[in-house]
Design an enzyme around this catalytic site. Structure first.
Site, PDB file in Angstrom:
ATOM      1  N   LYS A 214     105.770  29.483  37.533  1.00 38.74           N
ATOM      2  CA  LYS A 214     104.626  29.955  36.891  1.00 38.74           C
ATOM      3  C   LYS A 214     104.060  31.199  37.735  1.00 38.74           C
ATOM      4  CE  LYS A 214     100.556  27.679  37.403  1.00 38.74           C
ATOM      5  NZ  LYS A 214      99.713  28.479  38.013  1.00 38.74           N
ATOM      6  N   ASN A 215     103.935  30.734  38.974  1.00 41.11           N
ATOM      7  CA  ASN A 215     103.179  31.797  39.908  1.00 41.11           C
ATOM      8  C   ASN A 215     103.757  33.020  40.193  1.00 41.11           C
ATOM      9  OD1 ASN A 215     101.021  30.104  39.544  1.00 41.11           O
ATOM     10  ND2 ASN A 215     101.026  29.110  41.527  1.00 41.11           N
TER      11      ASN A 215
ATOM     12  N   CYS B 171      86.624  27.324  38.938  1.00 45.28           N
ATOM     13  CA  CYS B 171      87.436  26.200  38.317  1.00 45.28           C
ATOM     14  C   CYS B 171      87.339  24.927  39.131  1.00 45.28           C
ATOM     15  CB  CYS B 171      88.729  26.661  37.976  1.00 45.28           C
ATOM     16  SG  CYS B 171      89.647  26.697  39.658  1.00 45.28           S
TER      17      CYS B 171
ATOM     18  N   ARG C 261      86.405  30.425  43.632  1.00 46.25           N
ATOM     19  CA  ARG C 261      87.552  31.515  43.154  1.00 46.25           C
ATOM     20  C   ARG C 261      86.979  32.941  42.949  1.00 46.25           C
ATOM     21  NH1 ARG C 261      92.096  28.381  40.569  1.00 46.25           N
ATOM     22  NH2 ARG C 261      93.450  30.162  41.565  1.00 46.25           N
TER      23      ARG C 261
ATOM     24  N   ASP D 104      99.121  24.065  46.939  1.00 43.95           N
ATOM     25  CA  ASP D 104      99.468  23.683  45.658  1.00 43.95           C
ATOM     26  C   ASP D 104     100.550  22.308  45.802  1.00 43.95           C
ATOM     27  OD1 ASP D 104     100.086  27.013  44.158  1.00 43.95           O
ATOM     28  OD2 ASP D 104      98.323  25.657  44.597  1.00 43.95           O
TER      29      ASP D 104
ATOM     30  N   ARG E  85      99.760  23.303  31.524  1.00 39.20           N
ATOM     31  CA  ARG E  85      99.594  24.646  32.180  1.00 39.20           C
ATOM     32  C   ARG E  85     100.826  25.181  33.091  1.00 39.20           C
ATOM     33  NH1 ARG E  85      94.045  26.380  34.354  1.00 39.20           N
ATOM     34  NH2 ARG E  85      95.247  28.174  34.374  1.00 39.20           N
TER      35      ARG E  85
HETATM   36  C1  EPZ Z   1      97.089  31.736  43.874  1.00 38.36           C
HETATM   37  O1  EPZ Z   1      95.891  31.864  43.311  1.00 38.36           O
HETATM   38  C2  EPZ Z   1      97.712  30.672  42.829  1.00 38.36           C
HETATM   39  N1  EPZ Z   1      97.820  30.951  41.527  1.00 38.36           N
HETATM   40  C3  EPZ Z   1      97.179  29.244  43.068  1.00 38.36           C
HETATM   41  O2  EPZ Z   1      97.819  28.122  42.565  1.00 38.36           O
HETATM   42  C4  EPZ Z   1      97.452  28.914  44.613  1.00 38.36           C
HETATM   43  O3  EPZ Z   1      96.860  27.695  44.936  1.00 38.36           O
HETATM   44  C5  EPZ Z   1      96.721  30.129  45.531  1.00 38.36           C
HETATM   45  O4  EPZ Z   1      97.483  31.467  45.198  1.00 38.36           O
HETATM   46  C6  EPZ Z   1      97.054  29.994  46.933  1.00 38.36           C
HETATM   47  O5  EPZ Z   1      98.480  29.870  47.337  1.00 38.36           O
HETATM   48  C7  EPZ Z   1      98.692  31.780  40.861  1.00 38.36           C
HETATM   49  O6  EPZ Z   1      99.373  32.418  41.786  1.00 38.36           O
HETATM   50  C8  EPZ Z   1      98.381  32.181  39.544  1.00 38.36           C
HETATM   51  P1  EPZ Z   1      94.053  33.300  46.739  1.00 38.36           P
HETATM   52  P2  EPZ Z   1      94.642  32.963  43.875  1.00 38.36           P
HETATM   53  O7  EPZ Z   1      93.614  34.632  45.944  1.00 38.36           O
HETATM   54  O8  EPZ Z   1      95.570  34.081  43.852  1.00 38.36           O
HETATM   55  C9  EPZ Z   1      89.415  32.899  47.975  1.00 38.36           C
HETATM   56  C10 EPZ Z   1      98.384  26.519  41.091  1.00 38.36           C
HETATM   57  O9  EPZ Z   1      97.856  25.512  41.121  1.00 38.36           O
HETATM   58  N2  EPZ Z   1      89.353  34.246  47.743  1.00 38.36           N
HETATM   59  O10 EPZ Z   1      95.483  33.245  47.285  1.00 38.36           O
HETATM   60  O11 EPZ Z   1      93.388  32.640  43.244  1.00 38.36           O
HETATM   61  C11 EPZ Z   1      89.847  31.926  47.335  1.00 38.36           C
HETATM   62  O12 EPZ Z   1      88.546  31.346  46.417  1.00 38.36           O
HETATM   63  C12 EPZ Z   1      97.448  27.607  41.615  1.00 38.36           C
HETATM   64  O13 EPZ Z   1      99.546  26.893  40.745  1.00 38.36           O
HETATM   65  C13 EPZ Z   1      88.253  35.068  47.817  1.00 38.36           C
HETATM   66  O14 EPZ Z   1      86.976  34.448  48.345  1.00 38.36           O
HETATM   67  O15 EPZ Z   1      94.486  32.369  45.460  1.00 38.36           O
HETATM   68  C14 EPZ Z   1      90.508  30.596  47.726  1.00 38.36           C
HETATM   69  O16 EPZ Z   1      89.679  29.970  48.663  1.00 38.36           O
HETATM   70  C15 EPZ Z   1      96.149  26.973  42.044  1.00 38.36           C
HETATM   71  N3  EPZ Z   1      88.013  36.274  47.130  1.00 38.36           N
HETATM   72  C16 EPZ Z   1      91.477  31.678  48.811  1.00 38.36           C
HETATM   73  O17 EPZ Z   1      90.847  32.915  48.965  1.00 38.36           O
HETATM   74  C17 EPZ Z   1      88.994  36.694  46.543  1.00 38.36           C
HETATM   75  O18 EPZ Z   1      88.885  38.160  45.932  1.00 38.36           O
HETATM   76  C18 EPZ Z   1      93.101  31.853  48.337  1.00 38.36           C
HETATM   77  O19 EPZ Z   1      92.761  32.501  47.003  1.00 38.36           O
HETATM   78  C19 EPZ Z   1      90.219  36.205  46.162  1.00 38.36           C
HETATM   79  C20 EPZ Z   1      90.415  34.872  46.976  1.00 38.36           C
END
Ligand code: EPZ
Length: 417
Positions: free
Chosen positions: A22-23, A116, A121, A304, A396
């Site tokens: 998915k990711n 969420c 996020r 995850d 999902r």
């Molecule tokens: C991706 O989410 C994945 N989703 C998530 O999988 C996964 O948990 C996550 O990466 C971490 O590996 C997809 O790929 C669709 P991040 P993403 O940006 O990109 C903070 C699942 O269960 N952050 O690496 O949203 C954020 O709040 C899902 O399949 C900011 O503060 O994750 C988090 O605390 C859940 N500002 C941390 O960084 C930003 O602009 C990591 O987020 C972006 C992120």
């Protein structure tokens, strides 16, 4: 809404085919916005989020089709710059259309994805980086409205590792003027899959999979035939399910090379995991013991898989600490596991798990994608009946989970709530 009814206590035995990731599929599908000609994808998982993404691509003006794991996306007559709120609110990853829209169209309006269950996020790191490439953003009645007279290369250092931020910038930089350098970039295998896809479409990218990625912008990108990598989190979930039920599974299409941290931690708990010519075999090698787990960006232990490994620890001997460093609220599954007899205390980002001999079935509520997966695997191991409600969360990110589990001996069925 649907629920899953599970009669626990039966060991899982047999083969499970791991679906496409998915990711990896989500960013790679959004990258089709960048292309001048049609693209064909294979090994695409049949998931709610995939259908949501294809619907969003249609709204943006692209033509799409999806059948039996094959998806095609073709450019339409015009490209529409707006991703509407009622769709974005169902899938945060919609923000991944922003980079491609700015690169292709010079503008993009995406509803600010709300928080969420697992955290606020924000997308500030995406926007700050895109501004360095010449984009300007306004927040206009809940929408991020971005414009640019043309993106140019920049040197970007992410304040913290962000998977989505790295992916948005990879796509934006692919068609920008000049060279972009991403430092402190995410190294996740799904980011590497996106980079490999973009390269297959004519992009010039090096360093993907390391903390420094360089992208030399090109003037156009073409379609190609691309197979999505397998889902390392789905695979890890089935490893846990096999261990929790005391069974033995063989996984086909398992992305073993992307799972070192998961294999290492599960082996430390007592699982026997063998990479064989005919697939990956997993079984419990005697009593399981609790360990300490800290979630980290790749190649560390993936957040995850945190909920699933917690469920496994609940029925292992001894005690262990799980530290969730990526999201601020990713322990929603704890209260539901406790209702099944688990012994878990949470303090800030730490969960202290004390193993118990067995869990007991109960009606439980899914809250987010991976929490629902942990409740399903807990139900498979528990004595008695477990009803997991609101499994639209599960749908999902897991393709036909109850069908795959039924095929290896689980007594599980889907019913209307
Ligand atoms: C991706 O989410 C994945 N989703 C998530 O999988 C996964 O948990 C996550 O990466 C971490 O590996 C997809 O790929 C669709 P991040 P993403 O940006 O990109 C903070 C699942 O269960 N952050 O690496 O949203 C954020 O709040 C899902 O399949 C900011 O503060 O994750 C988090 O605390 C859940 N500002 C941390 O960084 C930003 O602009 C990591 O987020 C972006 C992120």
């Amino acid at each position: 809404m649907d629920k899953l009814i599970i009669e626990g206590g039966l060991p899982l035995r047999g083969r499970v085919r791991v679906s496409g990731s998915k990711n990896a599929a989500l960013p790679i599908l959004f990258a089709s916005i960048l292309l001048d000609t049609p693209v064909t994808y294979s090994n695409v998982p049949n998931l709610r989020d995939i259908h949501t993404t294809l619907k969003l691509l249609n709204i943006l003006g692209l033509e799409t089709s999806f059948e039996n794991g094959q998806a095609t996306v073709s450019p339409g007559q015009t490209l529409n710059p707006e991703a509407p709120y009622d769709l974005v609110k169902t899938m945060r990853a919609s923000v991944l259309c922003l980079g491609p829209l700015l690169a292709r169209l010079g503008e993009g309006r995406v509803a600010l994805p709300g928080g969420c269950a697992i955290g606020a996020r924000p997308v500030n790191l995406h926007l700050t980086a895109l501004e360095k490439m010449g984009a300007r953003f306004d927040l206009d009645s809940g929408y991020i409205a971005g414009k640019t007279s043309g993106l140019h290369g920049a040197k970007i250092v992410f304040d913290q590792v962000t998977v989505g931020g790295t992916e948005n910038l990879l796509m934006a930089a692919a068609l920008a003027e000049g060279e972009t350098i991403l430092e402190n970039a995410a190294r996740e295998p799904e980011v590497v899959d996106l980079a490999n896809f973009l390269i297959a479409c004519g992009a010039k990218i090096t360093g993907h999979g390391t903390p420094v990625i360089k992208i030399e912008g090109v003037t156009s990108l073409h379609g190609c035939d691309y197979s999505i990598m397998s889902d390392r989190i789905e695979a890890g979930t089935y490893l846990v399910a096999a261990a929790m039920t005391g069974g033995e599974l063989i996984l086909d299409n398992c992305p073993c090379d992307a799972m070192d941290a998961v294999f290492s931690k599960l082996r430390e708990m007592g699982l026997v995991i063998d990479e064989r010519a005919d697939g990956l075999s997993v079984r419990r090698g005697g009593e399981l013991t609790c360990v300490d787990v800290t979630t980290m960006p790749y190649p560390g232990f993936p957040t995850d898989m945190q909920a699933q490994v917690m469920a496994l620890m609940c029925v292992s001997s001894g005690a262990g600490t799980i530290r969730e460093t990526i999201f601020e609220n990713r322990f929603m599954h704890v209260s539901e596991l406790v209702r099944m007899g688990a012994k878990i205390q949470v303090s800030s980002r730490n969960a202290f798990v004390h193993g118990v001999p067995r869990l007991t079935g109960a009606p439980v509520m899914a809250s987010d994608l991976r929490a629902s997966a942990s409740l399903v695997v807990a139900g498979l191991a528990a004595h008695g009946t477990t009803e997991v409600q609101r499994i639209y969360h599960l749908d999902r990110g897991y393709e036909a989970m109850e069908v795959k589990l039924q095929s290896v001996g689980a007594r599980i069925k889907r019913a209307k709530e």
